[in-house]
Design a protein around this motif. Structure first.
Motif, PDB file in Angstrom:
ATOM      1  N   LEU A  41      32.859 -58.097  11.830  1.00  0.00           N
ATOM      2  CA  LEU A  41      31.939 -57.186  11.701  1.00  0.00           C
ATOM      3  C   LEU A  41      30.828 -57.439  10.455  1.00  0.00           C
ATOM      4  N   ASN A  42      30.699 -58.650  10.206  1.00  0.00           N
ATOM      5  CA  ASN A  42      29.785 -58.883   9.169  1.00  0.00           C
ATOM      6  C   ASN A  42      28.415 -58.607   9.462  1.00  0.00           C
ATOM      7  N   TYR A  43      28.041 -58.185  10.379  1.00  0.00           N
ATOM      8  CA  TYR A  43      26.743 -57.686  10.524  1.00  0.00           C
ATOM      9  C   TYR A  43      26.411 -56.182  10.182  1.00  0.00           C
ATOM     10  N   LEU A  44      27.542 -55.682   9.794  1.00  0.00           N
ATOM     11  CA  LEU A  44      27.410 -54.280   9.525  1.00  0.00           C
ATOM     12  C   LEU A  44      26.311 -53.993   8.263  1.00  0.00           C
ATOM     13  N   THR A  45      25.392 -53.045   8.270  1.00  0.00           N
ATOM     14  CA  THR A  45      24.681 -52.712   7.094  1.00  0.00           C
ATOM     15  C   THR A  45      25.329 -51.174   6.450  1.00  0.00           C
ATOM     16  N   ILE A  46      25.999 -51.397   5.298  1.00  0.00           N
ATOM     17  CA  ILE A  46      26.911 -50.210   4.932  1.00  0.00           C
ATOM     18  C   ILE A  46      26.271 -49.626   3.854  1.00  0.00           C
ATOM     19  N   ARG A  47      25.995 -48.396   3.841  1.00  0.00           N
ATOM     20  CA  ARG A  47      25.172 -47.808   2.750  1.00  0.00           C
ATOM     21  C   ARG A  47      26.431 -46.535   2.260  1.00  0.00           C
ATOM     22  N   THR A  48      26.814 -46.757   0.871  1.00  0.00           N
ATOM     23  CA  THR A  48      27.449 -45.774   0.348  1.00  0.00           C
ATOM     24  C   THR A  48      26.633 -44.646  -0.312  1.00  0.00           C
ATOM     25  N   GLU A  57      18.352 -39.835   3.318  1.00  0.00           N
ATOM     26  CA  GLU A  57      17.515 -41.226   3.763  1.00  0.00           C
ATOM     27  C   GLU A  57      18.441 -41.717   4.553  1.00  0.00           C
ATOM     28  N   VAL A  58      19.712 -41.666   4.472  1.00  0.00           N
ATOM     29  CA  VAL A  58      20.764 -42.329   5.379  1.00  0.00           C
ATOM     30  C   VAL A  58      21.068 -41.590   6.672  1.00  0.00           C
ATOM     31  N   ILE A  59      20.922 -40.141   6.386  1.00  0.00           N
ATOM     32  CA  ILE A  59      21.218 -39.453   7.914  1.00  0.00           C
ATOM     33  C   ILE A  59      20.020 -39.565   8.668  1.00  0.00           C
ATOM     34  N   ASN A  60      18.723 -39.850   7.932  1.00  0.00           N
ATOM     35  CA  ASN A  60      17.267 -40.068   8.854  1.00  0.00           C
ATOM     36  C   ASN A  60      17.590 -41.313   9.503  1.00  0.00           C
ATOM     37  N   GLU A  61      17.885 -42.203   8.898  1.00  0.00           N
ATOM     38  CA  GLU A  61      18.224 -43.609   9.544  1.00  0.00           C
ATOM     39  C   GLU A  61      19.175 -43.863  10.728  1.00  0.00           C
ATOM     40  N   LEU A  62      20.232 -42.803  10.438  1.00  0.00           N
ATOM     41  CA  LEU A  62      21.406 -42.749  11.407  1.00  0.00           C
ATOM     42  C   LEU A  62      20.557 -42.138  12.910  1.00  0.00           C
ATOM     43  N   ARG A  63      19.859 -40.739  12.452  1.00  0.00           N
ATOM     44  CA  ARG A  63      19.436 -40.275  13.656  1.00  0.00           C
ATOM     45  C   ARG A  63      18.453 -41.050  14.147  1.00  0.00           C
ATOM     46  N   LEU A 102      28.694 -44.235   4.317  1.00  0.00           N
ATOM     47  CA  LEU A 102      29.977 -43.680   3.791  1.00  0.00           C
ATOM     48  C   LEU A 102      29.562 -42.549   2.767  1.00  0.00           C
ATOM     49  N   PHE A 103      29.869 -41.466   3.394  1.00  0.00           N
ATOM     50  CA  PHE A 103      29.439 -39.941   2.314  1.00  0.00           C
ATOM     51  C   PHE A 103      30.584 -39.684   1.510  1.00  0.00           C
ATOM     52  N   ARG A 104      30.305 -39.913   0.227  1.00  0.00           N
ATOM     53  CA  ARG A 104      31.252 -39.456  -0.773  1.00  0.00           C
ATOM     54  C   ARG A 104      31.375 -37.948  -1.069  1.00  0.00           C
ATOM     55  N   LEU A 105      32.159 -37.200  -0.248  1.00  0.00           N
ATOM     56  CA  LEU A 105      31.953 -35.807  -0.484  1.00  0.00           C
ATOM     57  C   LEU A 105      32.783 -35.513  -1.668  1.00  0.00           C
ATOM     58  N   SER A 114      21.381 -31.758   5.237  1.00  0.00           N
ATOM     59  CA  SER A 114      21.068 -32.801   6.313  1.00  0.00           C
ATOM     60  C   SER A 114      22.553 -33.436   7.021  1.00  0.00           C
ATOM     61  N   LEU A 115      23.497 -33.736   6.158  1.00  0.00           N
ATOM     62  CA  LEU A 115      24.706 -34.048   6.630  1.00  0.00           C
ATOM     63  C   LEU A 115      25.479 -32.973   7.689  1.00  0.00           C
ATOM     64  N   LYS A 116      25.379 -31.697   7.003  1.00  0.00           N
ATOM     65  CA  LYS A 116      25.835 -30.792   7.783  1.00  0.00           C
ATOM     66  C   LYS A 116      25.074 -30.317   9.127  1.00  0.00           C
ATOM     67  N   GLU A 117      24.088 -30.469   9.039  1.00  0.00           N
ATOM     68  CA  GLU A 117      23.324 -30.266  10.417  1.00  0.00           C
ATOM     69  C   GLU A 117      23.479 -31.528  11.123  1.00  0.00           C
ATOM     70  N   LEU A 118      23.727 -32.616  10.888  1.00  0.00           N
ATOM     71  CA  LEU A 118      24.295 -33.554  11.497  1.00  0.00           C
ATOM     72  C   LEU A 118      25.510 -33.486  12.116  1.00  0.00           C
ATOM     73  N   LEU A 119      26.548 -33.158  11.499  1.00  0.00           N
ATOM     74  CA  LEU A 119      27.924 -32.851  12.047  1.00  0.00           C
ATOM     75  C   LEU A 119      28.066 -31.701  12.802  1.00  0.00           C
TER      76      LEU A 119
END
Length: 566
Positions: A41-48, A57-63, A102-105, A114-119
């Protein structure tokens, strides 16, 4: 010379074919080799994510990336301290193409909207292993009503593959070996800075879930080339039709090697046995139709409602009605009814209804489903209990099970909203008196000791002392005393007990009104089950419309009007 050229051509062609076959074999061997997750999985783009700004920003990209599949890889991590689970510390989300958030609650001051709405977005499946359990934790810890969770094992089983944990599925479906060592799993997910090992582990868990899901769906429902190009077929336009029945349903592992048809036969056999005991259990599969569609008419011939055969015959037997027609059975009342059908509310009761599952249309077997659960309705005032048939629909066994499981999420939300905890056990309606239990145990030990098992003298005196303390009027232990003490009552009704359903009804009576509670459950049934065969004129506001008509006709008392908020 020609022969030589032909021979040379054949040799060259054979060599090329062998070479191509060898190269193909090497490619397949390369594809099938098992690789650890970091390399595979070395192709992953991981945002913490540690801030609300980066979260948006991350939620918009995921959507943007999950639009095709309408699904996202999902997982959660938390810390367990001395056997007690701490609030969820990390939520992992991943798209199929490898963008991971990776969302550090534990580090976010508040849960970003934005995270709540996606979930809570019902249109996007949250795919993982046991996500339904994670949903409960998010609800308890952050009041997030996670929707459209999809346990990957349902899809694995649907496609005829062997189910197992995420590590097993990653290895069997993707040839990826996940790091599942306890040092990482049980590490501190609330630490100030996550290690690279933790980051890789968390991202891999979310990503392999969506990867397996997409691959399996493409192989099962897509074209022969869909496993090479995940966008080459139209299956994803219909993904909701494939997966909705498994949404928000926990997966129970089956300790059996039977798959496919064998499991199906096993379930069908169980349903047959359940049908045989339907008389003993009210929620068992019905062997007879619920709707007989007989007609009840007023003295002037106006249609009042449909009813079952038993009710129609009761009116005739009591000489309160006469048979007008045999097929369909139609009876005319000899007296003026208290009310007549008015508007669409009244027309609902005049319509014939079909004996089939309102969700999928299955008509082989069905079970009555109370759209507004009885644990709440039984505490409603009598005026709202009338005409309860509106909230009784038919479901097949599978849909009934799914509906009941989805109801649990609403119960949990109501439990939190109304401060009405769900009972873990039914015995909380009663209290067990510890002292009485000791007295009964002591009496029985003395009463039932046998010649072979005589109590030690010291223990016997200790037990006798317990009894004499409770019965001070007795100077010595007698057989009659032992008999009386051995039958002493131990369990008493808990006068302070108030059931979850009762507390919820009391809350809505004081705040939003019972009509709102009724509407809440009806809306939940429509949105969670998406029934395609509901009776005509079935309405969210049926009771409110019916009671307003009674109010206009002067058939509603002042007390009932106040109770209903009219």
């Amino acid at each position: 010379m020609d022969t030589y050229l032909k021979f040379k051509t054949v040799v060259t062609s054979t060599a090329l074919a062998v070479g191509f076959a060898g190269a193909t074999l090497l490619v397949f061997k390369y594809k099938l080799r098992k690789r650890n997750a970091v390399d595979a999985l070395n192709y992953l783009t991981i945002r913490t994510v540690n801030t609300e700004e980066s979260c948006n920003e991350v939620i918009n990209e995921l959507r943007r990336r999950i639009g095709l599949h309408k699904a996202i890889g999902f997982d959660c991590e938390w810390v367990t301290n001395q056997g007690r689970r701490q609030p969820v510390a990390l939520v992992q989300l991943s798209s199929y193409d490898g963008y991971c958030g990776l969302f550090r609650l534990s580090h976010l001051k508040t849960l970003p909207s934005s995270l709540k709405e996606l979930l809570e977005d019902e249109s996007i499946f949250k795919v993982g292993v046991a996500p339904f359990d994670d949903a409960k934790y998010l609800l308890n810890d952050y009041s997030v009503a996670l929707k459209s969770t999809l346990d990957l094992r349902h899809i694995v089983e649907l496609t005829g593959h062997t189910t197992g944990g995420l590590a097993f599925l990653a290895q069997s479906e993707l040839n990826v070996v996940l790091d599942k060592s306890w040092r990482v799993r049980c590490s501190n997910w609330e630490v100030d800075e996550l290690t690279q090992t933790q980051i890789n582990y968390a991202a891999a868990d979310a990503h392999v879930a969506i990867k397996i899901f997409v691959n399996l769906i493409n192989k099962k429902y897509g074209s022969i080339w869909s496993w090479l190009d995940h966008t080459s077929n139209n299956v994803w336009h219909n993904i909701n039709n494939i997966c909705w029945k498994y949404a928000d349903i926990g997966f129970k592992s089956k300790h059996t090697a039977k798959l496919g048809n064998e499991i199906k036969k096993e379930k069908e056999s169980k349903l047959t046995k359940d049908a045989a005991v339907s008389k003993r259990y009210p929620h068992a599969t019905r062997s007879k139709p619920l709707y007989h569609n007989c007609f009840l008419v007023a003295p002037d011939g106006e249609l009042l409602c449909t009813c079952d055969t038993k009710k129609a015959e009761w009116y005739v037997d009591k000489e309160l009605a006469d048979v007008v027609k045999e097929d369909p059975l139609t009876v005319r009342l000899r007296f003026e009814p208290s009310g007549r059908s008015v508007g669409e509310v009244g027309r609902y009761y005049q319509l014939t209804k079909e004996n089939k599952c309102v969700v999928c249309g299955g008509d082989n077997s069905y079970i009555r489903k109370n759209v507004v659960p009885r644990e709440y309705r039984k505490y409603f005032p009598e005026i709202m209990k009338d005409h309860a048939s509106h909230d009784v629909v038919l479901l097949c066994t599978g849909c009934h099970q799914r509906s009941n499981m989805r109801d649990q999420a609403v119960r949990e939300r109501l439990a939190e909203q109304c401060a009405a905890p769900l009972a873990a056990h039914t015995d909380n309606k009663f209290k067990e008196d510890v002292d009485c239990k000791k007295i009964r145990s002591a009496a029985r030990a003395l009463l039932y000791q046998s010649r072979k098992h005589v109590l030690p003298e010291e223990r016997r005196k200790e037990l006798e002392l317990i009894l004499l303390r409770h019965f001070p009027q007795h100077q010595e232990i007698t057989q009659e005393l032992l008999q009386e003490a051995a039958e002493i009552q131990v369990v008493f009704e808990n006068v302070d007990y108030s059931s979850h359903g009762h507390k919820v009804v009391e809350y809505f009576l004081k705040h939003e009104g019972l009509l709102q509670l009724e509407r809440l459950w009806r809306q939940h049934f429509l949105s969670s089950m998406r029934p395609r065969y509901m009776p005509q004129l079935w309405s969210l506001d049926h009771n409110e419309q019916r009671l307003k008509i009674r109010l206009e006709e002067g058939r509603l008392s002042e007390e009932d009007s106040k109770l209903l908020g009219f």
